[in-house]
Design a protein around this motif. Structure first.
Motif, PDB file in Angstrom:
ATOM      1  N   LYS A 193      11.918  11.284  -4.882  1.00  0.00           N
ATOM      2  CA  LYS A 193      11.760  12.175  -3.735  1.00  0.00           C
ATOM      3  C   LYS A 193      10.274  12.460  -3.588  1.00  0.00           C
ATOM      4  O   LYS A 193       9.656  13.063  -4.466  1.00  0.00           O
ATOM      5  CB  LYS A 193      12.498  13.497  -3.940  1.00  0.00           C
ATOM      6  CG  LYS A 193      13.950  13.357  -4.384  1.00  0.00           C
ATOM      7  CD  LYS A 193      14.789  12.605  -3.384  1.00  0.00           C
ATOM      8  CE  LYS A 193      16.226  12.485  -3.870  1.00  0.00           C
ATOM      9  NZ  LYS A 193      16.757  11.152  -3.757  1.00  0.00           N
ATOM     10  N   ILE A 194       9.696  12.017  -2.491  1.00  0.00           N
ATOM     11  CA  ILE A 194       8.292  12.276  -2.205  1.00  0.00           C
ATOM     12  C   ILE A 194       8.282  13.207  -0.999  1.00  0.00           C
ATOM     13  O   ILE A 194       8.714  12.824   0.084  1.00  0.00           O
ATOM     14  CB  ILE A 194       7.521  10.975  -1.929  1.00  0.00           C
ATOM     15  CG1 ILE A 194       7.689   9.996  -3.098  1.00  0.00           C
ATOM     16  CG2 ILE A 194       6.041  11.273  -1.678  1.00  0.00           C
ATOM     17  CD1 ILE A 194       7.090   8.632  -2.848  1.00  0.00           C
ATOM     18  N   LEU A 195       7.806  14.427  -1.222  1.00  0.00           N
ATOM     19  CA  LEU A 195       7.941  15.469  -0.210  1.00  0.00           C
ATOM     20  C   LEU A 195       6.589  16.010   0.227  1.00  0.00           C
ATOM     21  O   LEU A 195       5.698  16.207  -0.598  1.00  0.00           O
ATOM     22  CB  LEU A 195       8.785  16.616  -0.755  1.00  0.00           C
ATOM     23  CG  LEU A 195      10.175  16.227  -1.276  1.00  0.00           C
ATOM     24  CD1 LEU A 195      10.865  17.443  -1.873  1.00  0.00           C
ATOM     25  CD2 LEU A 195      11.014  15.612  -0.175  1.00  0.00           C
ATOM     26  N   GLY A 196       6.468  16.256   1.517  1.00  0.00           N
ATOM     27  CA  GLY A 196       5.270  16.867   2.060  1.00  0.00           C
ATOM     28  C   GLY A 196       4.244  15.851   2.515  1.00  0.00           C
ATOM     29  O   GLY A 196       4.390  14.649   2.299  1.00  0.00           O
ATOM     30  N   PRO A 197       3.185  16.347   3.141  1.00  0.00           N
ATOM     31  CA  PRO A 197       2.172  15.469   3.742  1.00  0.00           C
ATOM     32  C   PRO A 197       1.152  14.962   2.729  1.00  0.00           C
ATOM     33  O   PRO A 197      -0.051  15.134   2.892  1.00  0.00           O
ATOM     34  CB  PRO A 197       1.531  16.368   4.799  1.00  0.00           C
ATOM     35  CG  PRO A 197       1.639  17.735   4.219  1.00  0.00           C
ATOM     36  CD  PRO A 197       2.958  17.757   3.473  1.00  0.00           C
ATOM     37  N   ILE A 198       1.629  14.319   1.676  1.00  0.00           N
ATOM     38  CA  ILE A 198       0.726  13.777   0.658  1.00  0.00           C
ATOM     39  C   ILE A 198       0.493  12.294   0.923  1.00  0.00           C
ATOM     40  O   ILE A 198       1.242  11.658   1.671  1.00  0.00           O
ATOM     41  CB  ILE A 198       1.297  13.976  -0.757  1.00  0.00           C
ATOM     42  CG1 ILE A 198       2.587  13.176  -0.960  1.00  0.00           C
ATOM     43  CG2 ILE A 198       1.540  15.451  -1.057  1.00  0.00           C
ATOM     44  CD1 ILE A 198       3.034  13.104  -2.399  1.00  0.00           C
ATOM     45  N   VAL A 199      -0.541  11.754   0.307  1.00  0.00           N
ATOM     46  CA  VAL A 199      -0.842  10.327   0.421  1.00  0.00           C
ATOM     47  C   VAL A 199      -0.671   9.685  -0.946  1.00  0.00           C
ATOM     48  O   VAL A 199      -1.231  10.157  -1.938  1.00  0.00           O
ATOM     49  CB  VAL A 199      -2.287  10.111   0.925  1.00  0.00           C
ATOM     50  CG1 VAL A 199      -2.623   8.620   0.929  1.00  0.00           C
ATOM     51  CG2 VAL A 199      -2.472  10.712   2.319  1.00  0.00           C
ATOM     52  N   VAL A 200       0.134   8.618  -0.989  1.00  0.00           N
ATOM     53  CA  VAL A 200       0.305   7.834  -2.211  1.00  0.00           C
ATOM     54  C   VAL A 200      -0.613   6.624  -2.059  1.00  0.00           C
ATOM     55  O   VAL A 200      -0.506   5.862  -1.089  1.00  0.00           O
ATOM     56  CB  VAL A 200       1.772   7.402  -2.387  1.00  0.00           C
ATOM     57  CG1 VAL A 200       1.919   6.513  -3.612  1.00  0.00           C
ATOM     58  CG2 VAL A 200       2.678   8.616  -2.474  1.00  0.00           C
ATOM     59  N   GLY A 201      -1.536   6.462  -2.988  1.00  0.00           N
ATOM     60  CA  GLY A 201      -2.571   5.433  -2.905  1.00  0.00           C
ATOM     61  C   GLY A 201      -2.058   4.015  -2.971  1.00  0.00           C
ATOM     62  O   GLY A 201      -0.898   3.759  -3.323  1.00  0.00           O
ATOM     63  N   PRO A 202      -2.912   3.056  -2.666  1.00  0.00           N
ATOM     64  CA  PRO A 202      -2.539   1.644  -2.647  1.00  0.00           C
ATOM     65  C   PRO A 202      -1.995   1.148  -3.985  1.00  0.00           C
ATOM     66  O   PRO A 202      -2.531   1.506  -5.038  1.00  0.00           O
ATOM     67  CB  PRO A 202      -3.849   0.922  -2.305  1.00  0.00           C
ATOM     68  CG  PRO A 202      -4.748   1.954  -1.725  1.00  0.00           C
ATOM     69  CD  PRO A 202      -4.322   3.263  -2.308  1.00  0.00           C
ATOM     70  N   ARG A 203      -0.926   0.358  -3.901  1.00  0.00           N
ATOM     71  CA  ARG A 203      -0.308  -0.320  -5.057  1.00  0.00           C
ATOM     72  C   ARG A 203       0.171   0.619  -6.158  1.00  0.00           C
ATOM     73  O   ARG A 203       0.323   0.202  -7.305  1.00  0.00           O
ATOM     74  CB  ARG A 203      -1.253  -1.390  -5.607  1.00  0.00           C
ATOM     75  CG  ARG A 203      -1.444  -2.558  -4.631  1.00  0.00           C
ATOM     76  CD  ARG A 203      -2.540  -3.490  -5.000  1.00  0.00           C
ATOM     77  NE  ARG A 203      -3.872  -2.889  -4.980  1.00  0.00           N
ATOM     78  CZ  ARG A 203      -4.537  -2.522  -3.878  1.00  0.00           C
ATOM     79  NH1 ARG A 203      -3.984  -2.690  -2.706  1.00  0.00           N
ATOM     80  NH2 ARG A 203      -5.747  -2.007  -3.956  1.00  0.00           N
ATOM     81  N   VAL A 204       0.410   1.872  -5.837  1.00  0.00           N
ATOM     82  CA  VAL A 204       0.943   2.823  -6.823  1.00  0.00           C
ATOM     83  C   VAL A 204       2.433   2.596  -6.963  1.00  0.00           C
ATOM     84  O   VAL A 204       3.140   2.285  -6.010  1.00  0.00           O
ATOM     85  CB  VAL A 204       0.657   4.279  -6.366  1.00  0.00           C
ATOM     86  CG1 VAL A 204       1.443   5.287  -7.182  1.00  0.00           C
ATOM     87  CG2 VAL A 204      -0.822   4.563  -6.430  1.00  0.00           C
TER      88      VAL A 204
END
Length: 161
Positions: free
Chosen positions: A147-158
């Motif tokens: 569950k990824i919640l909210g306006p966050i940024v997950v970086g490249p190739r994570v």
């Protein structure tokens, strides 16, 4: 209301639906060793159905046909058990493995070459207008049940567990 040509025609920098489908199909064979034939993938992979029809509903959404876009996404959810809001921006070569119980919210942004497994939620945490959902950069892999919640940024190739 916009005319029908606005819905069908991609923007100049955007590939057509057929080109996107070919890329989406090719990435299934790269990422799923169980995929045996194009016919099998086209007829039995709910993630592929959801992505293809999301691309249609997203074009409807961008063209201002909001209700038809939402109705199509609702029908797709009933058929595939994958809920992608038509406002969500999905990149190229996107793969949803297994498909069951995936939710992608309205302001989510998904980069190119992203893979999601079953049970993933890209959800919001606010009831306010504006950016409420995550952004997944290129090459991200999100594991089952994440569950990824909210306006966050997950970086490249994570890789998210």
């Amino acid at each position: 209301m916009p005319d029908a040509m606005t819905i069908i025609a991609p923007t100049p920098a955007e590939p057509g639906l057929l080109a996107l489908l070919k890329e989406d199909l090719a990435c299934v064979f790269q990422r799923d060793p169980a995929a045996r034939s194009t016919l099998e993938v086209l007829t039995t992979y709910p993630g592929v159905h959801a992505i293809l029809l999301h691309r249609v509903s997203h074009r409807l959404w961008r063209a201002g046909w909001r209700y038809p876009a939402r109705l199509l996404s609702f029908a797709v959810r009933l058929f595939t058990n994958v809920d992608i809001h038509p406002g969500a921006v999905i990149g190229r070569r996107f793969f949803i493995d297994h498909g069951a119980c995936v939710v992608i919210g309205e302001t989510a942004e998904v980069g190119d070459d992203v893979t999601l497994y079953h049970g993933v939620t890209l959800g919001g945490t606010s009831w306010k207008q504006g950016k409420r959902h995550p952004t997944l950069s290129d090459g991200v892999v999100v594991g089952a049940g994440a569950k990824i919640l909210g306006p966050i940024v997950v970086g490249p190739r994570v890789r998210v567990g």
